[in-house]
Design a protein around this motif. Structure first.
Motif, PDB file in Angstrom:
ATOM      1  N   VAL A  89       0.859  -1.180   0.000  1.00 58.65           N
ATOM      2  CA  VAL A  89       0.000   0.000   0.000  1.00 58.65           C
ATOM      3  C   VAL A  89       0.897   1.232   0.000  1.00 58.65           C
ATOM      4  O   VAL A  89       1.690   1.423   0.925  1.00 58.65           O
ATOM      5  N   HIS A  90       0.774   2.023  -1.055  1.00 56.89           N
ATOM      6  CA  HIS A  90       1.612   3.230  -1.181  1.00 56.89           C
ATOM      7  C   HIS A  90       0.764   4.483  -0.988  1.00 56.89           C
ATOM      8  O   HIS A  90      -0.302   4.620  -1.589  1.00 56.89           O
ATOM      9  N   THR A  91       1.280   5.385  -0.155  1.00 53.48           N
ATOM     10  CA  THR A  91       0.703   6.727  -0.047  1.00 53.48           C
ATOM     11  C   THR A  91       1.874   7.695   0.073  1.00 53.48           C
ATOM     12  O   THR A  91       2.848   7.402   0.785  1.00 53.48           O
ATOM     13  N   ASP A  92       1.787   8.828  -0.612  1.00 60.58           N
ATOM     14  CA  ASP A  92       2.887   9.803  -0.552  1.00 60.58           C
ATOM     15  C   ASP A  92       3.091  10.284   0.886  1.00 60.58           C
ATOM     16  O   ASP A  92       2.115  10.425   1.642  1.00 60.58           O
ATOM     17  N   VAL A  93       4.365  10.556   1.195  1.00 60.05           N
ATOM     18  CA  VAL A  93       4.738  10.872   2.583  1.00 60.05           C
ATOM     19  C   VAL A  93       3.953  12.061   3.148  1.00 60.05           C
ATOM     20  O   VAL A  93       3.458  12.008   4.286  1.00 60.05           O
ATOM     21  N   ASP A  94       3.810  13.140   2.358  1.00 56.06           N
ATOM     22  CA  ASP A  94       3.132  14.324   2.911  1.00 56.06           C
ATOM     23  C   ASP A  94       1.670  14.024   3.253  1.00 56.06           C
ATOM     24  O   ASP A  94       1.135  14.502   4.257  1.00 56.06           O
ATOM     25  N   ILE A  95       1.052  13.177   2.447  1.00 57.85           N
ATOM     26  CA  ILE A  95      -0.356  12.816   2.725  1.00 57.85           C
ATOM     27  C   ILE A  95      -0.432  11.953   3.987  1.00 57.85           C
ATOM     28  O   ILE A  95      -1.302  12.127   4.847  1.00 57.85           O
ATOM     29  N   ARG A  96       0.530  11.014   4.126  1.00 56.64           N
ATOM     30  CA  ARG A  96       0.551  10.168   5.338  1.00 56.64           C
ATOM     31  C   ARG A  96       0.707  11.023   6.582  1.00 56.64           C
ATOM     32  O   ARG A  96       0.025  10.822   7.589  1.00 56.64           O
ATOM     33  N   ILE A  97       1.628  11.995   6.509  1.00 53.08           N
ATOM     34  CA  ILE A  97       1.882  12.844   7.686  1.00 53.08           C
ATOM     35  C   ILE A  97       0.606  13.606   8.058  1.00 53.08           C
ATOM     36  O   ILE A  97       0.193  13.634   9.219  1.00 53.08           O
ATOM     37  N   ASN A  98      -0.056  14.168   7.050  1.00 52.78           N
ATOM     38  CA  ASN A  98      -1.288  14.927   7.340  1.00 52.78           C
ATOM     39  C   ASN A  98      -2.367  14.040   7.935  1.00 52.78           C
ATOM     40  O   ASN A  98      -3.030  14.414   8.898  1.00 52.78           O
ATOM     41  N   ARG A  99      -2.532  12.839   7.377  1.00 54.49           N
ATOM     42  CA  ARG A  99      -3.572  11.938   7.898  1.00 54.49           C
ATOM     43  C   ARG A  99      -3.262  11.516   9.328  1.00 54.49           C
ATOM     44  O   ARG A  99      -4.143  11.509  10.191  1.00 54.49           O
ATOM     45  N   THR A 133      -5.556  12.198  12.636  1.00 53.18           N
ATOM     46  CA  THR A 133      -6.368  11.146  13.254  1.00 53.18           C
ATOM     47  C   THR A 133      -5.702  10.490  14.452  1.00 53.18           C
ATOM     48  O   THR A 133      -6.384   9.940  15.304  1.00 53.18           O
ATOM     49  N   ARG A 134      -4.364  10.481  14.501  1.00 53.75           N
ATOM     50  CA  ARG A 134      -3.722   9.743  15.588  1.00 53.75           C
ATOM     51  C   ARG A 134      -2.984  10.642  16.555  1.00 53.75           C
ATOM     52  O   ARG A 134      -2.364  10.175  17.502  1.00 53.75           O
ATOM     53  N   ASN A 135      -3.004  11.929  16.243  1.00 49.41           N
ATOM     54  CA  ASN A 135      -2.351  12.866  17.138  1.00 49.41           C
ATOM     55  C   ASN A 135      -0.842  12.630  17.241  1.00 49.41           C
ATOM     56  O   ASN A 135      -0.239  12.966  18.246  1.00 49.41           O
ATOM     57  N   LYS A 176       7.619  12.392  15.443  1.00 52.14           N
ATOM     58  CA  LYS A 176       7.390  10.976  15.757  1.00 52.14           C
ATOM     59  C   LYS A 176       7.180  10.175  14.466  1.00 52.14           C
ATOM     60  O   LYS A 176       7.755   9.104  14.285  1.00 52.14           O
ATOM     61  N   ILE A 177       6.382  10.729  13.563  1.00 46.78           N
ATOM     62  CA  ILE A 177       6.112  10.019  12.299  1.00 46.78           C
ATOM     63  C   ILE A 177       7.420   9.831  11.532  1.00 46.78           C
ATOM     64  O   ILE A 177       7.723   8.748  11.027  1.00 46.78           O
ATOM     65  N   GLN A 178       8.222  10.910  11.487  1.00 46.24           N
ATOM     66  CA  GLN A 178       9.486  10.851  10.755  1.00 46.24           C
ATOM     67  C   GLN A 178      10.424   9.804  11.357  1.00 46.24           C
ATOM     68  O   GLN A 178      11.083   9.044  10.638  1.00 46.24           O
TER      69      GLN A 178
END
Ligand code: COD
Ligand code: ATP
Length: 202
Positions: free
Chosen positions: A134-144, A148-150, A155-157
């Motif tokens: 499952v691929h999603t661009d990094v900037d979209i993942r960070i925003n989501r 949603t997960r606070n 931390k994401i990076q």
């Protein structure tokens, strides 16, 4: 029963894809994250190994492992993460292997979906027939994830830094789902891959 492994970095949409497959196909889902959460509870071997190494500061008031505290420690220190993996992965693997065998024996499902963030790194890929990335661009993942997960961007990076690059995921994948846009579009791609309608619920 066809066994499909779902891979992808943090927040790419593996859980969403698993949920869509479960809703639309005759599929049994196993999530390694959830198995891991269960197997680090008090009374399990991994709990003892983790507390022996990382100490009682990582425990909450009920003496259970506080996953947020443990995450802060291991996601900032690759050596410690390696040790945590060694304390957990063999048990997660054995548990999942047994569950797959038992679902297979019952013969009730057309698909087994195994969601493991570290499928390749930890050698869980031998448990499945095909790999779906499952691929999603990094900037979209960070925003989501922020929404949603606070999770903080740092931390994401840090988690992403501990995972494979998109190119490496792509290399081992039999199929790729692009989850940059709508859930409907992602479902369309899933249907194309699992296809045929033979095992569709509706
Ligand atoms: C570090 C822990 C305590 C954090 O728990 P927490 O509930 O905060 O987060 P959660 O488990 O939902 O993980 C969030 C995401 O972090 C990433 N992640 C988790 N563990 C790891 C790891 N060992 N290496 C790299 N990324 C990881 C995954 O993308 C995962 O989806 C927990 O993930 C853990 O015990 N990890 C070790 C076991 C493991 O590797 N599980 C993953 C399945 S094999
Ligand atoms: N196509 C989409 N449109 C809108 N939001 C989405 C979409 N796909 C996923 N999301 C949201 O992005 C977040 C991450 O998705 P999801 O939990 O499925 O990722 P994951 O790959 O399972 O993450 P992890 O590796 O942490 O387990 C969730 O809050 C989810 O609701």
């Amino acid at each position: 029963m066809k066994k499909i492994g779902l891979i992808g970095g943090v927040g790419t949409g593996k859980s969403l894809v698993a949920k869509l497959i479960q809703e639309h196909f005759n599929a049994y889902i196993i999530k390694a994250d959830e198995v891991g959460h269960q197997l680090i509870k008090k009374g399990y071997k991994s709990y003892d190994l983790i507390v022996d190494d990382f100490g009682t500061d990582i425990l909450d008031e009920n003496k259970e492992i506080h996953r947020g505290k443990l995450s802060e420690i291991v996601m900032n220190d690759s050596e410690k993460l390696k040790r945590l993996n060694a304390y957990t992965h063999p048990y997660i693997y054995d548990y999942i292997k047994e569950e797959i065998d038992s679902v297979d024996d019952k013969g009730e499902y057309a698909y087994l979906i195994l969601e493991v963030p570290l499928m390749i790194e930890s050698g869980f890929d031998v448990l499945v027939d095909e790999i779906l990335y499952v691929h999603t661009d990094v900037d979209i993942r960070i925003n989501r994830l922020k929404g949603t997960r606070n999770y903080s961007e740092e931390k994401i990076q840090r988690i992403m830094d501990k995972q494979l690059t998109d190119d490496k995921y792509k290399k081992v994948a039999d199929h790729i789902i692009y989850n940059n846009t709508t859930v409907e579009d992602t479902l369309k791609q899933i249907k194309k891959i699992l296809g045929g309608g033979q095992y569709e619920n509706n």
